[in-house]
Design an enzyme around this catalytic site. Structure first.
Site, short mmCIF file in Angstrom:
data_model
loop_
_atom_site.label_atom_id
_atom_site.label_comp_id
_atom_site.label_asym_id
_atom_site.label_seq_id
_atom_site.Cartn_x
_atom_site.Cartn_y
_atom_site.Cartn_z
CB SER A 115 -0.99 0.03 0.99
OG SER A 115 -0.14 0.08 2.36
CG HIS A 162 -0.12 13.14 1.87
ND1 HIS A 162 -1.36 13.57 1.44
CD2 HIS A 162 -0.30 12.00 2.86
CE1 HIS A 162 -2.32 12.51 2.02
NE2 HIS A 162 -1.47 11.76 2.74
CG HIS A 196 -4.76 4.74 -2.05
ND1 HIS A 196 -5.85 4.08 -2.96
CD2 HIS A 196 -4.39 4.21 -1.33
CE1 HIS A 196 -5.87 3.22 -2.03
NE2 HIS A 196 -5.10 2.98 -1.19
CG ASN A 246 -4.83 -1.00 -1.77
OD1 ASN A 246 -5.00 -2.02 -1.83
ND2 ASN A 246 -5.65 0.19 -1.86
NE ARG A 285 -7.72 -5.55 -0.50
CZ ARG A 285 -8.11 -4.54 -1.28
NH1 ARG A 285 -6.89 -3.68 -1.65
NH2 ARG A 285 -9.26 -4.30 -1.42
#
Length: 274
Positions: free
Chosen positions: A97, A101, A111, A113, A115
């Site tokens: 993940s 900023h 962002h 991620n 999994r």
């Protein structure tokens, strides 16, 4: 199954290394000396992870987590994880993940991620999305066209489906506004071919890095004003609200006794509410 777990975790670590290397190169190109923190943690119930956090003059704060955790879920949360109820709460999960900023209000926050999770079921999940302070239509077009190209290599239905899921998911219900310009979001992906689903998940991670590097280089050297910075800090407040109120990754990490500092890595270093 064990070989699948090994391959997935190795990929998440390799992607982390490539992202960190690429971001540090950007900081070097900006003639700055970034601060890099690495933190390893162990989960009491089994497994652990590592966080890499960069503080620089281009990246105000970017964190990249990799984790591999396993064990048994608490009875209170078994029903929230698909397949856990049929597996006596036993689970295994690994992923990467990232939340970034930026110093400049002209470079969007990002962002990503991906999994892999096993209970009595098995699935991949993840995605990417971008949160500009000031919307740039050329950036928006480039981002979504690039994501669509990646998705279309696997299934023509992926992009429209996963884009809609992203737009629906990354929406602040209490403010009636989207978090950013979207991207894609997918969960419970099990097409029947683990190999193809893994290839897609790897492609998502690689595409994110290519897209974000392009956007950063487009805007990182542009000048910005105090007013733009102020608006950036206020916009970050929306990011915090979403991650604390709605984010599934935050909830999953807390429900599985993950490391709080790693879970809250997504928080920006400075933020304002007005």
């Amino acid at each position: 199954m064990e070989e699948q777990k090994k391959q997935a975790f190795e990929w998440f670590c390799a992607l982390r290394d490539k992202i960190v290397e690429s971001f540090l190169l950007i900081e070097e190109q900006a003639f700055t000396g970034p601060k890099v923190e690495k933190r390893k943690w162990n989960r009491p119930g089994g497994g652990g992870g590592e966080s890499t956090i960069i503080y620089g003059n281009v990246f105000e704060k970017v964190g990249v987590n990799v984790s591999k955790v396993h064990g048994k879920l608490a009875d209170s949360v078994i029903n929230e994880i698909p397949g856990a109820g049929e597996n006596n709460g036993e689970f295994w999960a690994s992923g990467i993940s990232l939340v970034s900023h930026m110093q400049s209000p002209l470079v969007p926050a990002a962002h990503m991620n991906t999994r892999l999770i096993y209970t009595s079921k098995q699935w991949f999940g993840g995605g990417m999305d971008f949160t500009p302070i000031y919307r740039d239509e050329e950036d928006c077009k480039y981002i979504h066209e690039s994501i669509k190209t990646t998705c279309d290599k696997f299934d023509a239905e992926y992009y429209p489906k996963f884009k809609e899921q992203c737009d629906s998911y990354f929406f602040l219900q209490h403010r009636k506004e989207p978090r950013g310009i979207g991207g894609i979001f997918y969960d419970n992906l099990n097409s029947g071919s683990w190999k193809n689903d893994f290839k897609f998940t790897k492609a998502v991670g690689a595409a994110f890095l290519e897209i974000y590097l392009h956007i950063i280089h487009q805007h990182m050297r542009k000048s910005w004003t105090k007013e733009q910075r102020e608006n950036q800090l206020i916009k970050r407040g929306r990011y915090v609200e979403f991650n604390l109120l709605y984010d599934r990754g935050t909830r999953f990490g807390l429900m599985t006794d993950g490391n709080p500092d790693a879970i809250m890595m997504s928080m920006p270093p400075l933020v304002k509410w007005m």
